[in-house]
Design a protein around this motif. Structure first.
Motif, PDB file in Angstrom:
ATOM      1  N   UNK A 257       0.800  -1.281   0.082  1.00 18.74           N
ATOM      2  CA  UNK A 257       0.027  -0.045   0.020  1.00 18.74           C
ATOM      3  C   UNK A 257       0.950   1.180  -0.009  1.00 18.74           C
ATOM      4  N   UNK A 258       2.124   1.167   0.715  1.00 17.18           N
ATOM      5  CA  UNK A 258       2.728   2.490   0.765  1.00 17.18           C
ATOM      6  C   UNK A 258       3.432   2.739  -0.542  1.00 17.18           C
ATOM      7  N   UNK A 259       4.001   1.655  -1.156  1.00 17.80           N
ATOM      8  CA  UNK A 259       4.573   1.605  -2.578  1.00 17.80           C
ATOM      9  C   UNK A 259       3.512   2.162  -3.702  1.00 17.80           C
ATOM     10  N   UNK A 260       2.267   1.926  -3.509  1.00 15.93           N
ATOM     11  CA  UNK A 260       1.170   2.113  -4.322  1.00 15.93           C
ATOM     12  C   UNK A 260       0.816   3.482  -4.321  1.00 15.93           C
ATOM     13  N   UNK A 261       0.801   4.001  -2.943  1.00 11.59           N
ATOM     14  CA  UNK A 261       0.412   5.635  -3.037  1.00 11.59           C
ATOM     15  C   UNK A 261       1.880   6.577  -2.934  1.00 11.59           C
ATOM     16  N   UNK A 262       2.889   5.814  -3.241  1.00  7.79           N
ATOM     17  CA  UNK A 262       4.206   6.606  -3.140  1.00  7.79           C
ATOM     18  C   UNK A 262       4.786   7.336  -2.154  1.00  7.79           C
ATOM     19  N   UNK A 263       4.392   6.701  -0.798  1.00  6.34           N
ATOM     20  CA  UNK A 263       5.001   7.026   0.424  1.00  6.34           C
ATOM     21  C   UNK A 263       6.188   6.236   0.896  1.00  6.34           C
ATOM     22  N   UNK A 264       6.511   5.154   0.237  1.00  9.69           N
ATOM     23  CA  UNK A 264       7.475   4.404   0.585  1.00  9.69           C
ATOM     24  C   UNK A 264       8.918   4.921   0.541  1.00  9.69           C
ATOM     25  N   UNK A 265       9.360   5.014   1.679  1.00 12.56           N
ATOM     26  CA  UNK A 265      10.845   5.858   1.742  1.00 12.56           C
ATOM     27  C   UNK A 265      11.744   5.017   2.608  1.00 12.56           C
ATOM     28  N   UNK A 266      12.764   4.271   1.819  1.00 15.33           N
ATOM     29  CA  UNK A 266      13.674   3.353   2.380  1.00 15.33           C
ATOM     30  C   UNK A 266      14.664   4.274   3.023  1.00 15.33           C
ATOM     31  N   UNK A 267      15.114   3.732   4.455  1.00 13.45           N
ATOM     32  CA  UNK A 267      15.756   4.412   5.282  1.00 13.45           C
ATOM     33  C   UNK A 267      17.085   4.496   4.696  1.00 13.45           C
ATOM     34  N   UNK A 268      17.803   3.718   4.025  1.00 21.61           N
ATOM     35  CA  UNK A 268      19.143   3.679   3.643  1.00 21.61           C
ATOM     36  C   UNK A 268      19.159   4.330   2.295  1.00 21.61           C
ATOM     37  N   UNK A 269      17.920   4.690   1.705  1.00 18.68           N
ATOM     38  CA  UNK A 269      18.142   5.523   0.406  1.00 18.68           C
ATOM     39  C   UNK A 269      17.888   6.848   0.735  1.00 18.68           C
TER      40      UNK A 269
END
Length: 260
Positions: A247-259
């Motif tokens: 769901x986070x990836x689909x709405x564009x909120x996914x924020x990888x810590x290392x990146x």
């Protein structure tokens, strides 16, 4: 019943402790990869839905999870006040700077603490230390010396509450526990620390004398078996983690810590 005693009723009590550890780890790893409020919120909603069928008494649930409900908002508030600044700034006073970025980060922090802490607490309060030791030794094949040492340590944790109460009564009987709450607490904590070291040393000596550290193949009185319900527990935990991340990836909120 002691406040630290494991809950022995409900569906969770019948699950192998190793499966509970694995389920907690699966959810925690996925939520720790990204700092965003969407994945944490989705995971928290799914966990609360599963909580309705856990069969844990309400009073026990409230008492055991109270530290999580208190710590999460405090951590979120601290992040809002002192977190990384970005976007519109709403408050700028000395070290305090509230902005869009700090608010989003604070919300994500609070939800992540709840989403990670709640399932961990709920699963661990249904684990009996002896069952956990059996699972670690027979399912994960960990060394017997390590497992038995850990079991002995977990058993001693339950004595801390009784020791603290006994120290309080003893100091009160001697007339040194009536004033100075902070000073009294620090002195009593040090006394408990010393008592714990002494008890641990005696227990280690006694276990060594009885052959618990012998380099032989150890047998176990109670078998620990990984059944279908245990695999189902891992599958449910993996599903919760993947749905939250998806769901986070689909709405564009996914924020990888290392990146970041």
């Amino acid at each position: 019943m002691s406040i630290l005693a494991p809950v022995r009723q409900g569906p969770l009590a019948a699950i192998n402790p190793v499966a509970k550890l694995g389920a907690t780890l699966l959810i925690s790893v996925v939520l720790l990869i990204s700092i965003d409020w969407v994945s944490a919120a989705v995971a928290l909603v799914l966990e609360l839905a599963l909580l309705t069928v856990a069969g844990i008494p309400l009073r026990t649930l409230v008492v055991r999870t109270a530290p999580i409900w208190i710590a999460a908002p405090l951590a979120g508030l601290t992040t809002v006040l002192y977190g990384q600044t970005s976007g519109t700034v709403y408050l700028d006073w000395w070290l305090v700077e509230v902005s869009d970025g700090s608010i989003a980060l604070g919300l994500a922090t609070m939800l992540r603490i709840l989403a990670i802490g709640l399932p961990a607490v709920l699963l661990f309060i249904t684990i009996d230390p002896t069952d956990l030791a059996d699972g670690l030794a027979q399912v994960l094949r960990l060394p017997a010396r390590f497992v038995l040492g850990g079991l002995a340590g977990l058993r001693l944790v339950g004595l801390f509450v009784d020791d603290w109460r006994a120290l309080t009564l003893a100091r009160r009987a001697r007339g040194i526990a009536e004033t100075g709450a902070v000073r009294r607490m620090l002195g009593q904590a040090f006394a408990l620390f010393v008592l714990s070291i002494r008890r641990g040393s005696k227990l280690a000596t006694a276990m060594e004398a009885r052959g618990f550290g012998a380099p032989v193949t150890r047998t176990w009185a109670r078998p620990s078996v990984f059944r279908g319900r245990d695999w189902a527990t891992l599958a449910i935990a993996l599903a919760v983690a993947l749905i939250a991340a998806g769901v986070a990836i689909a709405v564009g909120s996914w924020n990888v810590v290392l990146g970041s």
